[in-house]
Design an enzyme around this catalytic site. Structure first.
Site, PDB file in Angstrom:
ATOM      1  N   HIS A 382       0.633  -1.103  -0.002  1.00 36.04           N
ATOM      2  CA  HIS A 382      -0.118   0.050  -0.322  1.00 36.04           C
ATOM      3  C   HIS A 382       0.958   1.169   0.006  1.00 36.04           C
ATOM      4  O   HIS A 382       0.471   2.640  -0.222  1.00 36.04           O
ATOM      5  CB  HIS A 382      -0.952  -0.004   1.339  1.00 36.04           C
ATOM      6  CG  HIS A 382      -2.177   0.594   0.945  1.00 36.04           C
ATOM      7  ND1 HIS A 382      -2.470   1.515  -0.161  1.00 36.04           N
ATOM      8  CD2 HIS A 382      -3.361   0.545   1.620  1.00 36.04           C
ATOM      9  CE1 HIS A 382      -3.717   2.018   0.010  1.00 36.04           C
ATOM     10  NE2 HIS A 382      -4.182   1.495   1.060  1.00 36.04           N
ATOM     11  N   ASP A 386      -2.143   2.132  -4.310  1.00 37.78           N
ATOM     12  CA  ASP A 386      -3.310   2.604  -3.993  1.00 37.78           C
ATOM     13  C   ASP A 386      -4.503   1.658  -4.117  1.00 37.78           C
ATOM     14  O   ASP A 386      -4.506   0.587  -4.842  1.00 37.78           O
ATOM     15  CB  ASP A 386      -4.013   3.999  -4.537  1.00 37.78           C
ATOM     16  CG  ASP A 386      -2.883   5.086  -4.390  1.00 37.78           C
ATOM     17  OD1 ASP A 386      -2.424   5.174  -3.070  1.00 37.78           O
ATOM     18  OD2 ASP A 386      -2.971   6.124  -5.244  1.00 37.78           O
TER      19      ASP A 386
END
Length: 411
Positions: A382, A386
Site C-alpha cells: 500500500h 493505492d
C-alpha cells in the site's frame, strides 16, 4: 595422488552455500563431471561435479556445514575403486554426516546404503513414515528418491487394508512424560531464506489484500474445446496459468504501479513483465521467473511454466532462473486452498493468488444458477499501490478470465 574438490562459483552476490547431501560415498568410482555433492544456496540446490575421474576420497566438510566459494570440501583419489579402497579406509574415521545431540528416531531405513544417498528432507520423511527406500521407485534426477515419492508410498501404505488381528492387542504402555519422540532438524538454507524474506515483507511493506471471485465457465469451455488441437499443434497442454498470465499482463499494462518496485526513495516502473511463478520443489516452495511473458503467446507460456515446474521437481533450477521478477502468481488451488492472503515476493509490490475452482450458486439475470467459481486475491504494498489501483487491476483480471475475448482485443 589426490585432487581437491572445491565449491564452484554459485552466482552473482552468492558467497556461500550449505552441504545438502553427498551423492558419492568414499571408495566409490567417480567419473569426470559426475555430480558428487549437492549444495543448498539461498534459492536453489546446485550439484558439484567431479573435477577428475577416480575414486571418491575424504569428506572435508559434512552435511549441514556452511562452505564458502572456493573452499575445499572433498578429495578424489587416483585409480579404480579397488586401488583407492586402501587410502580411503585409512581416513574412514573422517565424519560423513553431522553429529546430532537429539534422540535417534525409533525406526531406520532397511538399507544403510540407501539411507546414505538420501537428502535430509527425504531421510526425515523415510524415518517418520517407516518406509523402506529400497521398495520405492524414485522419480528424481538419476532415479533418486524425492520427498513426494516417500509421501506417496506412505499414503499407499496407509490405504492398504490391515490384516485381521488374531487376538485383541494389549494396550500400549503409557508414554513417559517428557519423552514423546520429538525431533529437531536444522532448517535448510532455502527454508531460512524463505522465512527471512517473508518476515522482511511483513516488516517493510504495508501489506493489504483485496479479493474478488471469478466465473471460470468461459475459460473452462475454451480449454475443453481447444485442448486436443492445442496439444497436437504445440506439444503442450492448455492449462489455466496461461490465461491468468495473459490477464495479469493486461492489468499490469493499464496499472503499471502494480508492476513497479520501491528502490530506496525511487519508484522503478518496468516496461516488461517478468512473471515469478510459485512452484513446489522437494526442498520447499521456489519462485522461478518467466521473462518477457507479456510478449509470449499461450503455448510459449505453458511450455515455460511446465519446464520450470519440471526442473524445480528435479532440483535443476539455476540461480539465473530465480533472479528478477516484477510480479508473482501463486496457485494455492492445486493444493485445495479455497482462499488465502498471499505475501508479496520482495522487492515486488504485488502477488496474485489463485485458488480451487468450486461449483457455487450465483445470481445471473435475476436467477440463481450454479457456476464454477474461483476466489482471486491480490496482495499489494500500500506504500506504492493505492486501493483503487489494486481493486481495479484485480477486476480487470476477473473480467478477462470471464470473457477471454478481451485478451485478444486488448480490452
Amino acid at each position: 595422488m589426490s585432487t581437491e574438490v572445491k565449491v564452484p562459483t554459485l552466482g552473482e552476490s552468492v558467497a556461500e552455500a550449505t552441504i545438502g547431501e553427498w551423492l558419492k560415498k568414499p571408495g566409490e568410482a567417480v567419473a569426470l563431471d559426475e555430480p558428487i555433492a549437492s549444495l543448498e544456496t539461498d534459492k536453489v540446490a546446485i550439484e558439484v561435479p567431479a573435477p577428475v575421474a577416480g575414486v571418491m576420497g575424504n569428506y572435508v566438510a559434512k552435511v549441514g556445514d556452511n562452505v564458502a566459494v572456493g573452499a575445499v570440501i572433498a578429495t578424489i583419489e587416483d585409480g579404480s575403486p579397488s586401488a583407492g579402497a586402501e587410502p580411503v579406509a585409512e581416513r574412514k574415521e573422517a565424519p560423513v554426516a553431522p553429529a546430532s545431540d537429539t534422540v535417534a528416531p525409533p525406526a531406520a531405513p532397511a538399507s544403510a546404503d540407501a539411507a546414505a544417498a538420501l537428502s535430509p528432507a527425504v531421510r526425515r520423511a523415510v524415518l517418520e513414515h517407516g518406509i523402506d527406500p529400497a521398495s520405492v521407485k524414485g522419480t528424481g534426477k538419476d532415479g533418486r528418491l524425492t520427498k513426494e515419492d516417500v509421501l506417496a508410498a506412505a499414503q499407499a501404505k496407509t490405504a492398504a487394508p490391515a490384516p485381521a488381528a488374531a487376538a485383541p492387542a494389549a494396550p500400549a504402555p503409557a508414554t513417559p512424560a517428557g519423552d514423546r519422540g520429538e525431533e529437531r532438524v536444522k532448517m535448510t538454507r532455502l527454508r531460512q531464506t524463505v522465512a527471512r524474506r517473508l518476515k522482511e515483507a511483513q516488516d517493510t511493506a504495508a501489506l493489504l489484500t483485496t479479493f474478488n471471485d471469478c466465473d471460470m465457465s468461459a475459460v473452462m469451455a475454451a480449454r475443453e474445446r481447444f485442448k486436443d488441437s492445442f496439444e497436437k499443434k504445440h506439444g503442450v497442454k492448455l492449462g489455466f496459468m496461461s490465461f491468468f498470465a495473459k490477464a495479469a499482463c493486461l492489468a499490469l499494462k493499464d496499472f503499471p504501479g502494480v508492476n513497479a518496485q520501491i528502490q530506496g526513495e525511487e519508484i522503478v516502473y518496468f516496461p516488461y513483465v517478468d512473471l515469478s511463478v510459485a512452484v513446489s520443489a522437494p526442498n520447499g516452495l521456489v519462485v522461478p521467473v518467466v521473462r518477457n511473458v507479456d510478449k509470449m503467446g499461450f503455448a510459449d507460456i505453458e511450455k515455460a511454466i511446465g519446464d520450470l515446474g519440471k526442473r524445480a521437481k528435479e532440483g535443476t533450477l539455476t540461480m539465473a532462473d530465480m533472479q528478477g521478477g516484477t510480479f508473482t502468481i501463486s496457485n494455492g488451488g492445486i493444493f485445495g486452498g479455497l482462499m488465502s492472503t498471499p505475501i508479496i515476493n520482495p522487492p515486488q509490490s504485488a502477488v496474485l493468488g489463485l485458488h480451487r475452482i468450486e461449483d457455487r450458486p450465483v445470481v445471473r439475470g435475476g436467477e440463481i444458477v450454479i457456476r464454477p467459481m474461483m476466489y482471486l486475491a491480490l496482495s499489494y504494498d500500500h506504500r506504492l499501490i493505492d486501493g483503487r489501483e489494486a481493486v481495479t487491476a484485480l477486476k480487470t483480471i476477473k473480467e478477462a478470465i470471464e470473457d477471454p475475448t478481451r485478451l485478444l482485443i486488448d480490452l
